[in-house]
Design a protein around this motif. Structure first.
Motif, PDB file in Angstrom:
ATOM      1  N   LYS A  49       9.463  -2.719 -83.486  1.00 37.82           N
ATOM      2  CA  LYS A  49      10.773  -2.127 -83.181  1.00 37.82           C
ATOM      3  C   LYS A  49      11.620  -3.073 -82.337  1.00 37.82           C
ATOM      4  CE  LYS A  49       9.403   2.676 -83.623  1.00 37.82           C
ATOM      5  NZ  LYS A  49       9.254   3.969 -82.971  1.00 37.82           N
ATOM      6  N   THR A  50      11.011  -3.716 -81.366  1.00 38.11           N
ATOM      7  CA  THR A  50      11.749  -4.686 -80.545  1.00 38.11           C
ATOM      8  C   THR A  50      12.183  -5.869 -81.396  1.00 38.11           C
ATOM      9  OG1 THR A  50      10.551  -4.028 -78.562  1.00 38.11           O
ATOM     10  CG2 THR A  50      11.630  -6.167 -78.516  1.00 38.11           C
ATOM     11  N   ALA A  51      11.294  -6.356 -82.246  1.00 33.60           N
ATOM     12  CA  ALA A  51      11.632  -7.483 -83.120  1.00 33.60           C
ATOM     13  C   ALA A  51      12.780  -7.120 -84.062  1.00 33.60           C
ATOM     14  CB  ALA A  51      10.402  -7.915 -83.915  1.00 33.60           C
ATOM     15  N   ALA A  52      12.773  -5.907 -84.588  1.00 33.99           N
ATOM     16  CA  ALA A  52      13.850  -5.461 -85.478  1.00 33.99           C
ATOM     17  C   ALA A  52      15.172  -5.359 -84.727  1.00 33.99           C
ATOM     18  CB  ALA A  52      13.492  -4.114 -86.104  1.00 33.99           C
ATOM     19  N   TRP A  53      15.130  -4.880 -83.483  1.00 35.16           N
ATOM     20  CA  TRP A  53      16.346  -4.772 -82.679  1.00 35.16           C
ATOM     21  C   TRP A  53      16.927  -6.160 -82.400  1.00 35.16           C
ATOM     22  CZ3 TRP A  53      17.781  -6.522 -77.833  1.00 35.16           C
ATOM     23  CH2 TRP A  53      18.968  -5.993 -77.338  1.00 35.16           C
ATOM     24  N   VAL A  54      16.075  -7.101 -82.039  1.00 34.06           N
ATOM     25  CA  VAL A  54      16.535  -8.469 -81.768  1.00 34.06           C
ATOM     26  C   VAL A  54      17.118  -9.082 -83.037  1.00 34.06           C
ATOM     27  CG1 VAL A  54      15.795 -10.809 -81.149  1.00 34.06           C
ATOM     28  CG2 VAL A  54      15.024  -8.854 -79.801  1.00 34.06           C
ATOM     29  N   ASP A  55      16.474  -8.854 -84.167  1.00 37.62           N
ATOM     30  CA  ASP A  55      16.975  -9.363 -85.441  1.00 37.62           C
ATOM     31  C   ASP A  55      18.359  -8.794 -85.744  1.00 37.62           C
ATOM     32  OD1 ASP A  55      16.472 -10.857 -87.991  1.00 37.62           O
ATOM     33  OD2 ASP A  55      16.729  -8.834 -88.812  1.00 37.62           O
ATOM     34  N   LEU A  56      18.542  -7.501 -85.548  1.00 38.73           N
ATOM     35  CA  LEU A  56      19.848  -6.874 -85.765  1.00 38.73           C
ATOM     36  C   LEU A  56      20.900  -7.506 -84.856  1.00 38.73           C
ATOM     37  CD1 LEU A  56      21.697  -4.586 -86.910  1.00 38.73           C
ATOM     38  CD2 LEU A  56      20.956  -3.226 -84.940  1.00 38.73           C
ATOM     39  N   GLN A  57      20.568  -7.668 -83.598  1.00 40.20           N
ATOM     40  CA  GLN A  57      21.520  -8.227 -82.643  1.00 40.20           C
ATOM     41  C   GLN A  57      21.919  -9.661 -82.997  1.00 40.20           C
ATOM     42  OE1 GLN A  57      22.930  -6.388 -80.107  1.00 40.20           O
ATOM     43  NE2 GLN A  57      21.801  -4.744 -81.066  1.00 40.20           N
ATOM     44  N   THR A  58      20.941 -10.483 -83.384  1.00 36.50           N
ATOM     45  CA  THR A  58      21.224 -11.897 -83.616  1.00 36.50           C
ATOM     46  C   THR A  58      21.732 -12.185 -85.015  1.00 36.50           C
ATOM     47  OG1 THR A  58      18.901 -12.306 -84.165  1.00 36.50           O
ATOM     48  CG2 THR A  58      19.578 -12.694 -81.887  1.00 36.50           C
ATOM     49  N   GLU A  59      21.235 -11.485 -86.007  1.00 35.87           N
ATOM     50  CA  GLU A  59      21.603 -11.785 -87.387  1.00 35.87           C
ATOM     51  C   GLU A  59      22.822 -11.017 -87.880  1.00 35.87           C
ATOM     52  OE1 GLU A  59      20.260 -14.195 -89.267  1.00 35.87           O
ATOM     53  OE2 GLU A  59      18.973 -14.705 -87.569  1.00 35.87           O
ATOM     54  N   THR A  60      23.134  -9.901 -87.272  1.00 35.77           N
ATOM     55  CA  THR A  60      24.245  -9.084 -87.751  1.00 35.77           C
ATOM     56  C   THR A  60      25.362  -8.996 -86.729  1.00 35.77           C
ATOM     57  OG1 THR A  60      22.692  -7.785 -89.060  1.00 35.77           O
ATOM     58  CG2 THR A  60      24.866  -6.823 -88.702  1.00 35.77           C
ATOM     59  N   ILE A  61      25.073  -8.432 -85.589  1.00 34.45           N
ATOM     60  CA  ILE A  61      26.117  -8.164 -84.594  1.00 34.45           C
ATOM     61  C   ILE A  61      26.689  -9.456 -83.998  1.00 34.45           C
ATOM     62  CG2 ILE A  61      26.561  -7.067 -82.357  1.00 34.45           C
ATOM     63  CD1 ILE A  61      24.554  -4.864 -83.289  1.00 34.45           C
ATOM     64  N   LEU A  62      25.827 -10.372 -83.615  1.00 34.40           N
ATOM     65  CA  LEU A  62      26.300 -11.627 -83.020  1.00 34.40           C
ATOM     66  C   LEU A  62      27.143 -12.427 -84.007  1.00 34.40           C
ATOM     67  CD1 LEU A  62      26.144 -13.400 -80.467  1.00 34.40           C
ATOM     68  CD2 LEU A  62      24.183 -14.534 -81.501  1.00 34.40           C
ATOM     69  N   LEU A  63      26.698 -12.498 -85.253  1.00 34.74           N
ATOM     70  CA  LEU A  63      27.453 -13.242 -86.266  1.00 34.74           C
ATOM     71  C   LEU A  63      28.800 -12.592 -86.537  1.00 34.74           C
ATOM     72  CD1 LEU A  63      24.670 -14.244 -88.804  1.00 34.74           C
ATOM     73  CD2 LEU A  63      25.834 -15.691 -87.150  1.00 34.74           C
ATOM     74  N   ALA A  64      28.833 -11.268 -86.591  1.00 35.28           N
ATOM     75  CA  ALA A  64      30.108 -10.579 -86.812  1.00 35.28           C
ATOM     76  C   ALA A  64      31.058 -10.830 -85.641  1.00 35.28           C
ATOM     77  CB  ALA A  64      29.868  -9.084 -86.998  1.00 35.28           C
ATOM     78  N   GLY A  65      30.522 -10.774 -84.440  1.00 41.03           N
ATOM     79  CA  GLY A  65      31.345 -11.014 -83.254  1.00 41.03           C
ATOM     80  C   GLY A  65      31.929 -12.409 -83.219  1.00 41.03           C
ATOM     81  N   ALA A  66      31.192 -13.366 -83.747  1.00 40.63           N
ATOM     82  CA  ALA A  66      31.667 -14.751 -83.755  1.00 40.63           C
ATOM     83  C   ALA A  66      32.905 -14.928 -84.632  1.00 40.63           C
ATOM     84  CB  ALA A  66      30.547 -15.679 -84.228  1.00 40.63           C
ATOM     85  N   HIS A  67      33.110 -14.032 -85.583  1.00 35.36           N
ATOM     86  CA  HIS A  67      34.248 -14.138 -86.503  1.00 35.36           C
ATOM     87  C   HIS A  67      35.295 -13.052 -86.273  1.00 35.36           C
ATOM     88  CE1 HIS A  67      32.290 -17.287 -88.767  1.00 35.36           C
ATOM     89  NE2 HIS A  67      31.179 -16.582 -88.681  1.00 35.36           N
ATOM     90  N   GLN A  68      35.146 -12.292 -85.214  1.00 35.66           N
ATOM     91  CA  GLN A  68      36.057 -11.165 -84.981  1.00 35.66           C
ATOM     92  C   GLN A  68      37.501 -11.628 -84.773  1.00 35.66           C
ATOM     93  OE1 GLN A  68      34.927  -8.646 -81.747  1.00 35.66           O
ATOM     94  NE2 GLN A  68      36.361  -7.050 -82.342  1.00 35.66           N
TER      95      GLN A  68
END
Length: 80
Positions: A49-68
């Motif tokens: 669960k922790t690994a999945a949360w980190v993956d979501l944060q780094t692969e989805t949310i962080l990347l989206a934020g970089a292009h906001q």
């Protein structure tokens, strides 16, 4: 076999990524050029669960934020 060969990442790039991780408390370097798990990195291996949360944060949310800002400039007023 060294880690860079094992994972297929050039040594300089791997060293840079690991140094960044270590500044954030993930991994340790018990002796020069030897990387070891610590309590923070070990949980990423042992807790799905922790690994999945980190993956979501780094692969989805962080990347989206970089292009906001770019997206806001490109589509002003968009609510999508």
């Amino acid at each position: 076999m060294d880690l860079s060969t094992k994972i297929g990442l050039e040594l300089t790039a791997l060293r840079r990524l690991l140094r960044h991780a270590m500044t954030n408390g993930i991994f340790s370097e018990p002796t020069k050029d030897h990387i070891a798990h610590n309590s923070m990195s070990r949980i990423l291996v042992e807790d799905q669960k922790t690994a999945a949360w980190v993956d979501l944060q780094t692969e989805t949310i962080l990347l989206a934020g970089a292009h906001q800002c770019e997206a806001l400039d490109r589509w002003p007023g968009s609510e999508s």
